[in-house]
Design a protein around this motif. Sequence first.
Motif, PDB file in Angstrom:
ATOM      1  N   UNK A 229     -14.838   6.763   8.654  1.00 23.66           N
ATOM      2  CA  UNK A 229     -14.118   7.985   9.014  1.00 23.66           C
ATOM      3  C   UNK A 229     -12.686   7.909   8.506  1.00 23.66           C
ATOM      4  N   UNK A 230     -12.233   8.967   7.863  1.00 19.50           N
ATOM      5  CA  UNK A 230     -10.853   9.041   7.386  1.00 19.50           C
ATOM      6  C   UNK A 230      -9.994   9.684   8.473  1.00 19.50           C
TER       7      UNK A 230
ATOM      8  N   UNK B  70      -0.431  10.348   6.649  1.00 20.06           N
ATOM      9  CA  UNK B  70      -1.166  10.515   5.391  1.00 20.06           C
ATOM     10  C   UNK B  70      -0.625  11.648   4.533  1.00 20.06           C
ATOM     11  N   UNK B  71       0.001  12.632   5.147  1.00 17.18           N
ATOM     12  CA  UNK B  71       0.605  13.728   4.385  1.00 17.18           C
ATOM     13  C   UNK B  71       1.801  14.251   5.169  1.00 17.18           C
TER      14      UNK B  71
ATOM     15  N   UNK C 142      -1.599   4.401  -0.661  1.00 12.85           N
ATOM     16  CA  UNK C 142      -2.749   3.764  -0.030  1.00 12.85           C
ATOM     17  C   UNK C 142      -3.777   4.759   0.513  1.00 12.85           C
ATOM     18  N   UNK C 143      -3.456   6.041   0.447  1.00 12.60           N
ATOM     19  CA  UNK C 143      -4.440   7.071   0.800  1.00 12.60           C
ATOM     20  C   UNK C 143      -5.487   7.110  -0.324  1.00 12.60           C
ATOM     21  N   UNK C 144      -6.769   7.196   0.031  1.00 11.44           N
ATOM     22  CA  UNK C 144      -7.829   7.145  -0.981  1.00 11.44           C
ATOM     23  C   UNK C 144      -7.743   8.341  -1.933  1.00 11.44           C
TER      24      UNK C 144
ATOM     25  N   UNK D 138       2.533  11.814  -9.171  1.00 13.81           N
ATOM     26  CA  UNK D 138       1.425  12.447  -8.454  1.00 13.81           C
ATOM     27  C   UNK D 138       0.447  11.392  -7.958  1.00 13.81           C
ATOM     28  N   UNK D 139      -0.188  11.666  -6.826  1.00 16.00           N
ATOM     29  CA  UNK D 139      -1.300  10.817  -6.395  1.00 16.00           C
ATOM     30  C   UNK D 139      -2.468  11.076  -7.353  1.00 16.00           C
TER      31      UNK D 139
END
Length: 314
Positions: free
Chosen positions: A24-25, A79-80, A257-259, A300-301
Amino acid sequence: MKCAAIAAIASASIALSAASTGAAEFINVLTGGTSGVYYPLGVALSKIYGDKIEGVRTQVQATKASVENLNLLQQGRGEIAFSLGDSVKLAWEGNTDAGFKAPLDKLRGIAAIYPNYIQIMASKESGIKTVADLKGKSLSVGAPKSGTELNARAILAAAGMSYDDLGKTEYLPFAESVELMKNRQLDATLQSAGLGVSSFKDLATSLDVQMVAVPEEIATKLGAPYIAATVPAGTYQGQDSDVQTVAVVNFLVTHSEVSDETAYQMTKQLFENIPALTAAHKAAENIRIEDALKGMPIPLHPGAERYYKEKGLL
């Protein structure tokens, strides 16, 4: 034998449960004060992500906005996040005066979203109509080292002023600044937010107020990411004419580190659900995919990059 079998089944069950939990994210959306624009948009974004991204749990966190958000991202505690463009740039550079102890090298871009308007509202009885009139008056400049406070310093410096020229400087969030003005304990407050910010709407219905003009030459002197802008007549009760000011673009930012898949989905769902964001706050009307990469001050990610490549922007 039975005990051994039961233990094995229980062990397998725990392992499956742990695997499921690990899959789960979690998306923690870092916003700002509850009376600003970041917060309602963050709540809407959190709901969109929870509804549209499979297997995701979401949370909204009220913060002191830009500077705190960026530091939290670097620490992996979100995360954001919403942030002003100048704060993002200073964070990447590690500007200590702005509240960054070292370069925040884990930050990654998601999108440029809407412009924040530097809006200064004064009580009519204060007689303040322009930035120059703030000399000797009391002004709230936002929480210490917040994005708003960095904007306040920049605006005053470009006008040849500093906090020393003010009669009194208060470092308060939007709602608290408004309460002081209602109680006649403060002459003016500077707030960096989308148009129609709720704190100013509240103030304008409770007090005779004046939007303070910020001349175009201040925007010119400051340069990117600042631009000249206008607060249209009727934005707030009693505002009968357009008022010149300065704006700075807001960004949604994540960390390295966010996928890739989560960053991809966060970017995709942002642009595919703008009507839901606009329903939360009209500032979202200015979110356009064609502007998403304009002025991006950090890398950018890769997940966001994948989305923009699909859309032909890269």
